[in-house]
Design a protein around this motif. Structure first.
Motif, PDB file in Angstrom:
ATOM      1  N   GLY A   1      42.833  36.406  32.695  1.00 26.93           N
ATOM      2  CA  GLY A   1      43.300  36.987  33.952  1.00 26.93           C
ATOM      3  C   GLY A   1      42.254  37.778  34.718  1.00 26.93           C
ATOM      4  N   ARG A   2      41.029  37.810  34.193  1.00 30.49           N
ATOM      5  CA  ARG A   2      39.975  38.555  34.867  1.00 30.49           C
ATOM      6  C   ARG A   2      38.699  37.722  34.876  1.00 30.49           C
ATOM      7  N   ARG A   3      38.107  37.620  36.045  1.00 27.70           N
ATOM      8  CA  ARG A   3      36.918  36.805  36.255  1.00 27.70           C
ATOM      9  C   ARG A   3      35.813  37.085  35.234  1.00 27.70           C
TER      10      ARG A   3
ATOM     11  N   ALA B   1      41.645  36.940  41.374  1.00 25.64           N
ATOM     12  CA  ALA B   1      40.954  37.829  40.434  1.00 25.64           C
ATOM     13  C   ALA B   1      40.424  37.099  39.217  1.00 25.64           C
ATOM     14  N   GLN B   2      41.021  35.953  38.914  1.00 21.82           N
ATOM     15  CA  GLN B   2      40.553  35.241  37.735  1.00 21.82           C
ATOM     16  C   GLN B   2      39.738  34.001  38.101  1.00 21.82           C
TER      17      GLN B   2
END
Lengths: 338, 338, 338, 338
Positions: free
Chosen positions: C274-276, C310-311
């Motif tokens: 869920g996060r780049r 965001a991801q």
């Protein structure tokens, strides 16, 4: 234990497994079906089933007996009663223990003792050494707190339960506490459990946040193996993905424990929910589900509490809750001891 | 901290919250919007946000700063290197520590030491006191095991890591071990953590089975607050609903810790998976994800191991794994120290 | 199945269990030990083990065979390869699929297609119908989005994968998509699975957030029972108590699935974390652990993305990741197809 | 939303964040403290907080309002009552719905209907389409089952609740069912939820196995956004690491939902525990905790049930449970409607 061989496992592979089983002291029953061979295994020493799982030709290993014994109902079919003076955990009574999260001062503990004694509580709770997630939080008053708690309670005819953090503290706790509590974070502090096995006082053992009921019964087994059979189990919530409550109170643990074990089980709805307004409904639910007791935080002035004030009841709220619990207890054929 | 008032909260309610905040030493910024009032709060002491949540008129309280400090990257932006002789955790090297789950005998520990020394391991692991879920399982050789481990390792130029179960054991461990390991079940044994804060040797702190990464950093904070900043974190699997593996190894903890903290982080794929055939893939994955080291169980004869043989590699398997890890380390611009 | 009778179960109770087993078509092997009787059970229909657990005198019932068949490696020992044109899932190649979370406009999808085509991607991903937790979030462009995706990809020689939400959408998807994706929330939408069993195109089946690996294989079984054996499994994170990541990516699912099943398994590190900034380490780890492919979100301008920006990686970040993955793939003896 | 900037974030970084916020329609309140800048954000469109979290200089983004509206108690402070004929969910009555897991035959459903009607049940449950984890399990009788259920219930003056699997089945269900049930596996089947929003009948929405209470309220929001406000929520257990019960019944969801939402909430102790002997204690606990109703499986001959017989009560057990629940309901100031 049952060992399921893979389809097409060779005779040599099967024989190697059987040889190892016999070496470990097991009796082996072999069933050869059209599709596969299954080995039924009885007796022998306690083994790690994974050791067999990794042998060639083995498909699956299934444990068929519980790894705990002294705490199981198979071992002792009738329920155990743990007595603290005239209070009987595991009897028809539902025992309500109450008091502040932490002892903060003589004034506070006296006010709390007065409040809970007035509604008839027989066992007062209070922490003197606090396991806090952050080193920057209040860590408790230590032995002085224990002494204040003991005095405030005993002077009013109440017994004391308090959490022991470490096996080195046991002698000190034996002086001040009537029930020694093992906290959730210490449920698998095996050095502590072993030493508590040598003690002559009841132990209240809280379920760890990630402990299965089987883990809890194994932890009780540690204490009982040492000779102390006076163990009271306590459900206080497990860690799940839900964040609306501090923990997820697993009330189904009550009937599960009742079936698997002969030990009494109580519930801590204060830690189990972490919020004052959830304590009453969960306390009522615990009694309705068959709990043998409750552990409830009551603080004379929760707004000023140094620890967990948010989950503490005001004396008036506690008083009202007692009346509700009385009705529920009657509905399930029990009485409230408090 | 940010406090969101309910729509329609009265001026009196808002003022009561502000008064309490100021009493707790906070600076308060008040924003009154069309719909609701929001209080921005800076400074002050560490408080339990729930205490504010229960005040009248409050809708939600949100913590905006991490509750740990010494372990945070905000506090120390560059990474920390923990040195054990020439071995440097947190540097470009990936440090592989290996050895048996438990010390069982002189013969076994010598054979294991020889096996891991031959592939160039610099830090040998081995348990002398074992935290076992069941009291009926082998509990370790105790101090004698620690001495055998120390001798077998040091004679071959390797350092020793071993698990300390209790604060009373620290003096003994200081004699034999170069890194003191805190096991998952002890991650929140605060008495142990506090005493380790006074020690001059590195501590490897394993994440508890139900500990969030924040909990892990708070546990490190306990040690660091005492003055010992030589902390190595260790991911070893968390408890989830999945039963195919012993635990669920949370490799994303590596980049998360790297962002939040300056401390080195290593991975234990042996306990993290519980099965020998899963160790190699997860060890490779850990290095690819950026781990600073690995803790791997190697046993000269896993079938005869008294503990966790199922997750121990044979020396030949370990040798093969080292070659694979070498390639992965190169691919991510690092080297393997083993 | 193995049925363990209670100590002291009566002959009548044992006989009642045996009679029911025979009625359900089982062969029964009876082992009577000193302490208890164990019944080994082979063949028969699929039953709910709980039905036996509740019979009088029964202590425990243990299932010894997997409830899935077509998807198990026992059924098909060699691995399955799922082909999409020249791309082969489950071969030596690691297949990287990439593209935006959602199709937002012709410009956006063309830019994304150009970006991923330039680094050699062969299969482009993109959502046209979006399962959003909130009804107030963007729900996707629908069929028009699917057409834009199909055109942008095919014009550049790429194949298309997109998520089908419902069995009524299958005919539409057959027109535009080369792989039909089942999302995590639909993993147990059995009507959808059954209809996909009749389709002649590959299905990528994502693991549900609370699905065990066994549940995943049972969901695959639904599709395969209908006749479609072209199933690709996908690990995308499970729900745990950890909140630092959106989900906990369970990379050990890769070696577990490889042992239990012959189906290929890919990983989605974008949804899994869920996060780049967590995508690259987890993508590398997945390849190192043996994944057969990856599903990665790339957006030409993530700051303006209508969903999950965001991801999503920037094209340049994706390009750099590809070079890293190339090295990891080589290290584990595979190649990257992208 | 509150955006906490990193210590030492540059003025340029702060300005970039503010610009983007204004672009998204927000009002921004800026507080610059000694240590850091905090931006308080009000209004604007619904955004993914992660989009801001990844901007340069941002340390943390915190959502301060619930993402659901129509289902929240803020939106509608007084409780909602959902009426089915004279039965009122959310009133002083506790509504007990009962019947078999699955409709298996005319004989079975008639016997079940007779059994539950005799103890005064007003709403009968029964499945016609069954979501089964394995494709090899009984999948239900389909429309014929629905018709049998409707006839058996209505002839005895009872209303019908049954699970709809798919949006295409809605017209069929409108003909036979008085309450449309959405199963746990379908809680995020958004196409189904949207269509149910257009329906004029009450919907009972079960919490998904890995759904937070917030997810459940967002799923309700999907239905309510379509115009159907007749939603009854249902707790039926969540997936945790504990395996002693099928799921962990989260009874604290009752007071949590009561605080957050105005919708009625009922409990399904049959699915929540999966074992007949756990149903009664959990049913009693649910009523004690404040549930507005129960969903209980009753089967005239559970040993022969084609589905979930193990969790079904015998008619006599159900009858006894009703008497117990009567007492609990009285104790909490409510009545039982059954």
């Amino acid at each position: 234990m049952v060992i399921v061989m893979q389809r097409g496992a060779s005779e040599q592979q099967i024989q190697k497994v059987i040889d190892r089983l016999i070496g470990d002291g097991f009796d082996v029953h072999r069933s050869t079906g059209v599709e596969r061979t299954v080995l039924g295994v009885v007796g022998g020493k306690i083994v790690d089933t994974r050791d067999y799982e990794l042998l060639d030709g083995v498909k699956e290993v299934v444990r068929i007996t519980q790894p705990y014994k002294l705490s199981s109902r198979t071992f002792k079919p009738e329920g155990t009663t743990v007595d603290v003076g005239p209070v009987r955990f595991g009897s028809k009574e539902v025992v309500v223990m109450a008091g502040p999260c932490t002892v903060e001062s003589r004034e506070q503990v006296e006010a709390a003792a007065e409040a809970v004694a007035q509604v008839g509580v027989k066992i007062m709770r209070g922490g003197a050494f606090k396991p806090r997630t952050s080193p920057h939080s209040f860590q408790g008053m230590g032995e002085e707190g224990l002494r204040l708690l003991h005095d405030a309670a005993h002077r009013r005819g109440m017994y004391v339960i308090s959490e022991v953090m470490d096996h080195t503290q046991i002698p000190m706790f034996l002086e001040y506490a009537d029930i020694l509590q093992v906290g959730a974070r210490n449920m698998q502090n095996f050095n502590l459990l072993k030493e508590l096995g040598k003690v002559q006082k009841p132990v209240l053992l809280k379920r760890g946040m990630s402990a299965t009921i089987e883990d809890l019964l194994l932890a009780a087994e540690y204490i009982m193996t040492g000779g102390n059979h006076e163990v009271i189990l306590c459900e206080r919530g497990i860690r799940t993905f839900e964040t609306a409550t501090r923990n997820t109170l697993d009330l189904s643990a009550i009937p599960v424990v009742k079936k698997l074990s002969h030990l009494p089980i109580v519930v801590d709805p204060s830690h189990g929910t972490g919020r004052r307004d959830k304590v009453a409904p969960m306390a009522r639910a615990a009694v309705a589900a068959g709990a043998d007791g409750l552990l409830i935080e009551v603080h004379p002035d929760p707004d000023k509490a140094l620890c967990d004030g948010a989950q503490s009841l005001l004396p008036a709220q506690f008083d009202a809750l007692m009346s509700e619990l009385q009705l529920i207890a009657t509905a399930v054929g029990r009485t409230i001891t408090h």
